[in-house]
Design a protein around this motif. Structure first.
Motif, PDB file in Angstrom:
ATOM      1  N   TRP A  93       0.391  -1.196   0.228  1.00 54.89           N
ATOM      2  CA  TRP A  93      -0.237  -0.493   0.175  1.00 54.89           C
ATOM      3  C   TRP A  93       1.316   0.962   0.016  1.00 54.89           C
ATOM      4  N   LEU A  94       1.863   1.035   0.752  1.00 56.34           N
ATOM      5  CA  LEU A  94       2.709   2.073   0.497  1.00 56.34           C
ATOM      6  C   LEU A  94       3.874   2.940  -1.277  1.00 56.34           C
ATOM      7  N   TYR A  95       3.781   1.273  -1.559  1.00 57.28           N
ATOM      8  CA  TYR A  95       3.972   1.916  -2.727  1.00 57.28           C
ATOM      9  C   TYR A  95       2.680   1.979  -3.683  1.00 57.28           C
ATOM     10  N   LEU A  96       1.538   1.867  -3.901  1.00 56.08           N
ATOM     11  CA  LEU A  96       0.785   2.289  -4.202  1.00 56.08           C
ATOM     12  C   LEU A  96       0.187   3.352  -4.325  1.00 56.08           C
ATOM     13  N   PHE A  97       0.162   4.405  -2.678  1.00 57.86           N
ATOM     14  CA  PHE A  97       0.583   5.377  -2.520  1.00 57.86           C
ATOM     15  C   PHE A  97       1.409   5.944  -3.270  1.00 57.86           C
ATOM     16  N   SER A  98       2.424   5.909  -2.891  1.00 55.63           N
ATOM     17  CA  SER A  98       3.760   7.129  -3.404  1.00 55.63           C
ATOM     18  C   SER A  98       3.198   6.815  -4.822  1.00 55.63           C
ATOM     19  N   GLY A  99       2.683   6.205  -4.921  1.00 61.31           N
ATOM     20  CA  GLY A  99       3.030   6.222  -6.836  1.00 61.31           C
ATOM     21  C   GLY A  99       1.735   7.064  -7.273  1.00 61.31           C
ATOM     22  N   LEU A 100       0.581   7.246  -6.804  1.00 55.71           N
ATOM     23  CA  LEU A 100      -0.536   8.408  -6.257  1.00 55.71           C
ATOM     24  C   LEU A 100       0.226   9.386  -6.387  1.00 55.71           C
ATOM     25  N   LEU A 101       0.720   9.624  -6.048  1.00 50.21           N
ATOM     26  CA  LEU A 101       1.291  11.431  -5.240  1.00 50.21           C
ATOM     27  C   LEU A 101       2.143  11.681  -5.775  1.00 50.21           C
ATOM     28  N   MET A 102       2.962  10.727  -6.853  1.00 54.66           N
ATOM     29  CA  MET A 102       4.018  10.812  -8.120  1.00 54.66           C
ATOM     30  C   MET A 102       2.338  11.574  -9.347  1.00 54.66           C
ATOM     31  N   GLY A 103       1.688  10.147  -8.968  1.00 55.29           N
ATOM     32  CA  GLY A 103       0.705  11.300 -10.270  1.00 55.29           C
ATOM     33  C   GLY A 103      -0.123  12.559  -9.752  1.00 55.29           C
ATOM     34  N   VAL A 104      -0.472  13.260  -8.568  1.00 54.14           N
ATOM     35  CA  VAL A 104      -0.711  14.275  -7.950  1.00 54.14           C
ATOM     36  C   VAL A 104      -0.019  15.295  -8.737  1.00 54.14           C
ATOM     37  N   SER A 105       1.197  14.775  -8.211  1.00 54.47           N
ATOM     38  CA  SER A 105       2.514  16.534  -8.092  1.00 54.47           C
ATOM     39  C   SER A 105       2.323  16.528  -9.721  1.00 54.47           C
ATOM     40  N   PHE A 106       1.890  16.218 -10.730  1.00 52.70           N
ATOM     41  CA  PHE A 106       1.188  17.151 -12.228  1.00 52.70           C
ATOM     42  C   PHE A 106       0.370  18.043 -11.898  1.00 52.70           C
ATOM     43  N   PHE A 107      -0.230  17.860 -10.509  1.00 56.35           N
ATOM     44  CA  PHE A 107      -1.527  18.621 -10.783  1.00 56.35           C
ATOM     45  C   PHE A 107      -1.113  19.985  -9.601  1.00 56.35           C
ATOM     46  N   GLN A 108       0.363  19.585  -8.727  1.00 55.79           N
ATOM     47  CA  GLN A 108       0.641  20.724  -8.232  1.00 55.79           C
ATOM     48  C   GLN A 108       1.731  21.639  -8.932  1.00 55.79           C
ATOM     49  N   GLY A 109       0.565  21.936  -9.966  1.00 55.68           N
ATOM     50  CA  GLY A 109       2.109  23.496 -10.945  1.00 55.68           C
ATOM     51  C   GLY A 109       3.018  22.862 -12.077  1.00 55.68           C
ATOM     52  N   THR A 110       3.751  22.066 -12.465  1.00 57.56           N
ATOM     53  CA  THR A 110       4.087  21.254 -12.492  1.00 57.56           C
ATOM     54  C   THR A 110       5.074  19.682 -11.856  1.00 57.56           C
ATOM     55  N   THR A 111       5.345  18.918 -12.560  1.00 59.39           N
ATOM     56  CA  THR A 111       5.780  17.519 -11.487  1.00 59.39           C
ATOM     57  C   THR A 111       7.596  17.529 -11.826  1.00 59.39           C
TER      58      THR A 111
END
Lengths: 88, 853
Positions: free
Chosen positions: B112-130
């Motif tokens: 689950w840490l792996y999955l959520f870390s990947g989701l955080l990676m995806g969310v970073s695109f929506f914080q301006g730029t990754t």
């Protein structure tokens, strides 16, 4: 090990920690830095080995556990030593 | 049967949130990793389209940089290794004869840490730029001052990587403990199937390498969030123009990153090597030729992998002698690989090959790896590296290596698909996919060798090279299309595929093929044993007999590593358990009462995700981000507490092969393994301090950068406090052994009080230093003042965080002791003590380095 043995180790550790500070208070760090460095670090290593061997009971565990700990330590020292050497 | 374990059926969505069973977790890893393959692959197709012409006219400059960086990070971290660990989760327990991993909930937490870390990676695109500074994240381009805009997305990427690294560390501890405590009776380490052996060596590398990466990432996160200045040059008013006070900034990152990064190459490749060896054995009908030397070679590579990292730094300012040494070690590491390659080729030559899809992918992987390996030797030679560094030669080389690994893993997917699903895939379609894949791969990457003068990570290149880049783009799309065939084949076969039976592959001998497809929840119809030289499943009565015999001999379990165990072999099943089967045997064998369900790992990870997302923006002072950090923190802490209180039974095996840790109970081994990783983490922090201090000038450091108010006494007092607290922990053990409740409670409360005293003393010292007003430091001495203050606060702060965690555990244990726990059984106190003494040992080095010298 019984409480008496643990107490002896504690007294030694306490004395060594004090000795490290005394090296500085005596002015050795200012007057002969690298000698002070060597003395203080050797004392730290002895203390660390004492805690690991007696308080963490490494002395009584299978040797493989010690190898595990030494493995991590060697990795950290390799990184530190080689990186520092690379810019000397 | 599954309902007996609190686990809903596979058709229920809730099962996949609850499950801690290794096979379910393996499937989750495989599917999630394939999702990230598609994510990273689509990004690659986008920038390959961009590269059809030599200019940034599709994605734009920043878009291109983001796509390239994220592609690299996703493929290296979120796809290849987790894909391999999908197989590892599913197969290692089956191959070694265990019913699950040693710590099932920890395994679920890793996922689950792996999955959520990947989701955080995806969310970073929506914080301006990754993050857009390349997957190697070189300093100072990885620090906020060099990142366009607010850089919150980049901070999220750093935090996502920390979360991922935490998952990897937990996984490493879990796999090592499992493989050293839960092997079937008679199964020696050297005899475990080659895939499991490759995973064993992989997790050893992961344990140490990822700890160094974790240190690098924690320091970088601190630079982003707390304002330390490890990786950025001095702040001179509003500009960051000079590197006067931190000349080691860029090189420090390179050292930390590549100390992790080069072992990472083998971390990625070893599981693939294991898959190749398994497939070569099965589809040639031959045992691996020179198996012993193959294994010795893998061990050599695993060790050598930690002494080659500076070949990634030949173009930096490191000195020539060290470059020469690392050139030698780098060329040296190719030798064991030669042996492994020849072993595989000779196995093929000696056997009768069946060109099934898994074999085709394995053979393809070997061919690609040979090309990748040879072109890599060029980069290991200093003079050639001067020319090739930063060009498409490097890009082509490492894709031939890394994607060769992925190629073998796709072979593994076909190989074990019948075991995992119980269905057979369409062989013809699989072979066609291999053809398309191999064509697309080579059309994509080989032209890069020809167009090697193209600068890496840059969207402009000489027009004369356009034809090669166009070919590569076409190859990329063919490669991508091949996956559509694979997904179609595997998806449709779930319904239309023929039943695979227990073992659809002739000559496949490892233990997973001895059970049904898919295997039952508890894996085996009895307790597996190789004591007679072949795989048997023992009934409870036999297990009870052997346990008693071993206890009588004074061992408590079968502890030797002798016998003539086989890599799989014929299977016989002893008489089934009867009504007279002994209850204690059930208890110890864990066949009836093992738990398989917990919701807490998911919740802990969800809390971690919200916390990290909040932390990514706290430097803006935004209430939203601050709230997320606080709420997420509460959820994480509360869930961890809930997990601690949850009754969950993961019993030790009654009889098992446990060399070389036969007398080290699994919790203790898990703790020691974790501490070994923590040694590297702190070692990397202390090493970073030593490195930047050497770069600055070791003795000038103290005079130039540290205020006179920073004195020895607070450190000495804290040394006394910690030493005394360590002493009290061992006294708590003594009291518990003697069943003195009052003594146990008093010692634990004393430990707690001294630890709190340590933190208060530290807090007072920090407050004082923050607010000094001297001529040299008119604005106090805080985290951002200079590199010395950054190293001091962050390193001792990390130690303080360890103390705080220890205090929480200590308080919990004191309450339990008050309620009568631990009397006559001091093991829990001993395990806590291992951690607490380690924290003490770290301080024994921090004290002289940061207070005296």
């Amino acid at each position: 090990m019984d409480w008496k043995g643990y107490t002896v180790i504690y007294v030694v550790l306490f004395a060594f920690a004090t000795a490290q500070a005394v090296v500085e208070f005596a002015g050795l760090v200012e007057s002969a830095y690298w000698i002070a460095f060597a003395v203080i670090m050797v004392l730290s290593v002895i203390k660390a080995v004492g805690v690991a061997a007696y308080y963490q009971h490494l002395r009584w565990e299978p040797r493989a556990v010690t190898y595990l700990v030494v493995g991590g330590t060697v990795a950290a020292l390799a990184l530190t030593g080689a990186a520092a050497y690379s810019i000397l | 049967m599954s309902h007996d374990h609190g686990l809903p059926p596979k058709s229920s969505v809730s099962r996949w949130f609850l499950t801690t069973n290794h096979k379910d977790i393996g499937v989750l890893y495989l599917i999630t990793a394939l999702f990230f393959l598609v994510f990273g692959g689509v990004l690659a197709l986008l920038f390959r389209l961009e590269l059809i012409t030599p200019g940034a006219d599709l994605l734009g400059q920043m878009g291109y940089n983001q796509a390239v960086s994220t592609h690299g990070l996703l493929m290296v971290f979120w796809f290849i290794s987790p894909f391999a660990f999908g197989f590892a989760n599913y197969l290692v327990p089956l191959q070694i004869g265990a019913d699950d991993l040693a710590f099932p909930r920890l395994n679920a937490l890793s996922y689950w840490l792996y999955l959520f870390s990947g989701l955080l990676m995806g969310v970073s695109f929506f914080q301006g730029t990754t993050f857009a500074g390349g997957w190697t994240m070189y300093a100072p381009l990885n620090t906020p001052a060099y990142i366009p805009g607010e850089g919150l997305g980049a901070t999220s990427v750093v935090l996502a990587l920390i979360m991922f690294t935490a998952a990897v560390t937990l996984g490493s501890v879990n796999f090592l403990t499992t493989m050293y405590r839960m092997r079937a009776e008679g199964l020696r380490m050297r005899d475990i199937p080659i895939f499991s052996l490759s995973i064993n060596l992989t997790v050893w590398m992961m344990l140490f390498a990822f700890a160094a990466l974790l240190a690098a990432l924690m320091i970088l996160a601190s630079d982003h969030i707390l304002g330390t200045t490890y990786f950025q040059y001095s702040i001179d008013g509003t500009t960051m123009a000079t590197d006067a006070d931190n000349p080691g900034a860029s090189l420090l990152w390179a050292h930390l990153f590549w100390f992790f990064g080069h072992p990472e190459v083998y971390i990625v490749f070893f599981p693939a090597l294991g898959v190749m060896a398994e497939c070569f054995q099965t589809f040639t009908g031959r045992r691996l030729v020179g198996r012993k030397w193959f294994i010795i070679s893998m061990v050599l590579v695993a060790i050598q992998s930690f002494v080659v990292w500076m070949h990634h730094m030949f173009l930096t300012g490191i000195n020539l002698p060290i470059k020469t040494i690392f050139m030698a070690t780098t060329i040296g590491i190719s030798l064991p690989f030669d042996l492994m390659v020849f072993s595989l080729i000779y196995t093929m030559a000696k056997g009768r090959v069946r060109f099934t899809t898994p074999f085709l992918f394995s053979l393809g992987a070997l061919i690609l790896f040979i090309i990748g390996g040879i072109t890599g030797v060029f980069l290991g030679a200093i003079v050639l590296d001067y020319q090739f560094r930063g060009t498409y030669w490097v890009v082509a080389h490492f894709h031939y290596v890394m994607v060769a690994g992925a190629t073998a893993l796709f072979g593994g997917l076909y190989y074990w698909y019948p075991k995992i699903t119980g269905k057979m895939y369409n062989e013809r379609l699989g072979q066609i996919q291999f053809g398309v894949y191999f064509l697309g791969f080579n059309l994509l990457y080989f032209p890069m060798f020809i167009a090697w003068e193209t600068p890496r990570r840059v969207f402009v290149y000489p027009e004369s090279l356009q034809i090669w880049h166009s070919m590569a783009t076409v190859g990329g799309f063919i490669l991508g299309a091949s996956f559509l065939l694979m997904f179609y084949n595997l998806f449709v076969s779930l319904w239309r595929g023929e039943d695979a039976g227990d073992n659809p592959w002739a000559y496949a001998t490892s233990a997973e093929w001895a059970v049904s497809s898919p295997p039952p929840l508890e894996n085996f119809p009895g307790v597996p044993s190789y004591a007679t030289g072949k795989l048997e499943f023992l009934d409870d009565e036999t297990v009870a007999e052997r346990t008693e015999r071993a206890s009588g001999a004074g061992h408590g379990h079968a502890a030797t590593d002798g016998g003539t165990a086989a890599d799989g072999g014929a299977v016989t099943t002893r008489a089934a358990a009867t009504a007279t089967a002994m209850e204690p045997a059930h208890e110890t064998a864990g066949e009836e009462h093992a738990s398989h369900a917990s919701f807490w790992p998911f919740l802990v990870s969800l809390g971690g995700f919200v916390t990290f997302l909040g932390l990514s923006g706290v430097r803006t002072g935004s209430v939203v981000y601050l709230s997320m950090a606080a709420i997420g923190g509460l959820v994480t802490f509360g869930s961890l507490f809930g997990m601690t209180r949850e009754p969950f039974h993961a019993p030790e095996m009654a009889i098992a092969e446990r060399w070389p840790f036969s007398s080290v109970e699994k919790m203790k081994l898990g703790m020691w393994t974790f501490l070994a990783s923590d040694i590297v983490l702190f070692g990397a922090f202390i090493g970073s301090y030593a490195f930047v201090r050497v770069a600055y000038g070791w003795t000038a450091w103290h005079h130039d950068l540290i205020p006179a108010e920073h004195v020895t006494m607070p450190g000495l007092i804290n040394t006394y406090l910690l030493l005394t607290s360590s002493f009290l922990v061992v006294l708590a053990m003594v009291a518990a052994e003697r069943e003195s409740k009052r003594g146990t409670v008093a010692a634990l409360v004393g430990t707690f009080a001294l630890g709190v005293g340590f933190l208060i003393n530290k807090g007072l010292e920090w407050q004082h230093l923050f607010h000094i007003h001297s001529e040299a430091f008119p604005n106090g001495w805080n985290l951002s003042t200079n590199i010395a203050s950054s190293t001091f606060y962050l390193t001792t702060g990390l130690h303080g965080a360890h103390v705080t965690i220890g205090l929480i555990i200590c308080a919990y244990m004191a309450v339990r002791a008050w309620n009568g726990a631990y009397q006559g059984d001091d093991r829990a106190i001993e395990y806590f003590g291992l951690y607490w003494h380690f924290v003490d040992i770290v301080w024994l080095f921090l004290f002289p380095l940061f207070y005296i010298l």
